[in-house]
Design an enzyme around this catalytic site. Structure first.
Site, PDB file in Angstrom:
ATOM      1  N   SER A 124       0.832  -1.200   0.000  1.00  0.00           N
ATOM      2  CA  SER A 124       0.000   0.000   0.000  1.00  0.00           C
ATOM      3  C   SER A 124       0.866   1.250   0.000  1.00  0.00           C
ATOM      4  O   SER A 124       1.987   1.255   0.531  1.00  0.00           O
ATOM      5  CB  SER A 124      -0.894  -0.006   1.245  1.00  0.00           C
ATOM      6  OG  SER A 124      -1.484   1.242   1.481  1.00  0.00           O
ATOM      7  N   TYR A 149      -2.869  -0.220  10.162  1.00  0.00           N
ATOM      8  CA  TYR A 149      -2.952  -0.938   8.887  1.00  0.00           C
ATOM      9  C   TYR A 149      -1.700  -0.693   8.051  1.00  0.00           C
ATOM     10  O   TYR A 149      -1.070  -1.624   7.540  1.00  0.00           O
ATOM     11  CB  TYR A 149      -4.192  -0.486   8.109  1.00  0.00           C
ATOM     12  CG  TYR A 149      -4.150  -0.828   6.645  1.00  0.00           C
ATOM     13  CD1 TYR A 149      -4.345  -2.132   6.213  1.00  0.00           C
ATOM     14  CD2 TYR A 149      -3.888   0.150   5.684  1.00  0.00           C
ATOM     15  CE1 TYR A 149      -4.289  -2.454   4.865  1.00  0.00           C
ATOM     16  CE2 TYR A 149      -3.827  -0.167   4.343  1.00  0.00           C
ATOM     17  CZ  TYR A 149      -4.028  -1.462   3.940  1.00  0.00           C
ATOM     18  OH  TYR A 149      -3.968  -1.775   2.602  1.00  0.00           O
ATOM     19  N   LYS A 153       1.551  -3.235   6.672  1.00  0.00           N
ATOM     20  CA  LYS A 153       2.031  -3.346   5.297  1.00  0.00           C
ATOM     21  C   LYS A 153       3.539  -3.103   5.239  1.00  0.00           C
ATOM     22  O   LYS A 153       4.269  -3.811   4.535  1.00  0.00           O
ATOM     23  CB  LYS A 153       1.284  -2.364   4.395  1.00  0.00           C
ATOM     24  CG  LYS A 153      -0.170  -2.728   4.150  1.00  0.00           C
ATOM     25  CD  LYS A 153      -0.293  -4.091   3.502  1.00  0.00           C
ATOM     26  CE  LYS A 153      -1.727  -4.458   3.188  1.00  0.00           C
ATOM     27  NZ  LYS A 153      -1.855  -5.813   2.592  1.00  0.00           N
TER      28      LYS A 153
END
Length: 340
Positions: A124, A149, A153
């Site tokens: 991402s 989040y 990643k």
């Protein structure tokens, strides 16, 4: 030649499965259905004429994952299996670290044991945090992401780089920006469980009357209209990039460690209000909205420089924003017909 696609019934995963099948790959899906539904499997078959092998379980169950590798000759993996909501990740950090990292490690244990290579990681643009310069290319310094989040990643990338270097394997880290839209058939698309966390599904559900109003998280950003700016990429274009990256890994016969990194986006930023207006124009519908306070973990602006992917993969995103948003509305109408 079988490709394992984890999270393969999810949003990006299902579109990538379609493109893999269209390119002649055998596909094996593992998905725990936590953010997807089983009918997507049948719709993939309707679109492609082939039904992928499907295993419904959580990748943290190592013994079941081992059974999949025992049953199939896996030549590579595209890993989409992860919880992905920025806001939720701030509220449930331990759950996100466990789910997003343990599942990846279990896959790598099987790769190590069986000497398999060719792993593509669904990463991402959040690994860049709030970048200082736009557009963001692959040489942009990584920052500590604003969200849990994003941190998962970035950690996942570090784990894969260490894996590739230690065991001489080939991996591709695909840092993509904001996927939107649905398949042209209208039979697969983003299917959020509960209240959507991403912009376009919330726009879609508001236009359909499922939600009363769209919540726009902040109108005081230092942007042209005060709302946050992102790079919105059509999901089918994004799926094709995964296939191109996989083919590049599999064509490499050097026997040396290979770590590819690509930013996948359109190269253009659009604000939240621009997306809302584009959706209204593309579909001749109204989207009522309200301005709310900024959401923790969100950044101001992010859009890609996709030049490296175009040069090395022969890939670029070509679908305009309005067309992407038109397919989103077709997908919503399909869901409405299923529920009527």
């Amino acid at each position: 030649m079988a490709i394992l696609v984890t999270g393969g019934l999810g949003y990006i995963g299902s579109h990538t499965v379609v493109e893999l099948i269209n390119n002649g790959f055998e596909v094996v899906i593992v998905d725990d259905l936590s953010n997807s539904e089983r009918f997507i499997l049948n719709n993939i078959e309707e679109i492609t004429g082939k039904k992928p092998v499907f295993y419904p379980f959580d990748l943290r169950r190592k013994e079941l994952l081992t059974q999949v590798f025992d049953a199939h000759r896996i030549d590579g993996c595209i890993n989409f299996a992860a919880s992905k909501a920025v806001g939720e990740s701030q509220l449930k950090p331990v759950d996100y670290y466990e789910n997003n990292l343990f599942s990846l490690i279990n896959i790598l244990q099987e790769f190590k044991k069986r000497e398999i290579s060719n792993l593509i990681f669904s990463s991402s643009c959040t690994v860049y945090g709030q970048a200082d310069v736009m557009p963001i290319d692959e040489n942009t310094p990584l920052k500590m992401p604003e969200s849990v989040y994003g941190k998962t990643k970035q950690m996942g990338e570090e784990i894969l780089i260490d894996f590739a270097k230690a065991y001489g394997r080939k991996v591709s880290l695909l840092r993509y920006f904001n996927p939107i839209g649905a398949h042209p058939s209208g039979k697969i698309g983003e299917l959020p469980i509960g209240i959507p966390n991403n912009l376009v599904p919330y726009v879609m559900q508001t236009a359909a009357g499922i939600r009363e109003k769209l919540s726009i998280w902040g109108d005081d950003y230092p942007t042209e209209d005060g709302t946050a700016v992102r790079d919105y990429i059509y999901v089918v274009d994004l799926a094709k990039a995964h296939v191109a990256a996989l083919k590049k890994l599999m064509s490499d016969q050097s026997g040396e460690t290979l770590i590819d990194t690509y930013n996948l986006g359109t190269g253009r930023g659009s604000s939240v209000l621009e997306v809302v207006k584009a959706f209204e124009k593309a579909n001749a519908v109204e989207v009522p909205y309200q301005i709310c306070e900024r959401r923790e973990g969100d950044i101001t602006i992010a859009y890609a420089d996709p030049a490296k992917a175009e040069k090395e993969l022969g890939w670029k995103s070509e679908t305009p924003l309005e067309e992407s948003l038109r397919t989103t509305w077709e997908w919503q109408k399909y869901l409405n017909s299923r529920n009527s």
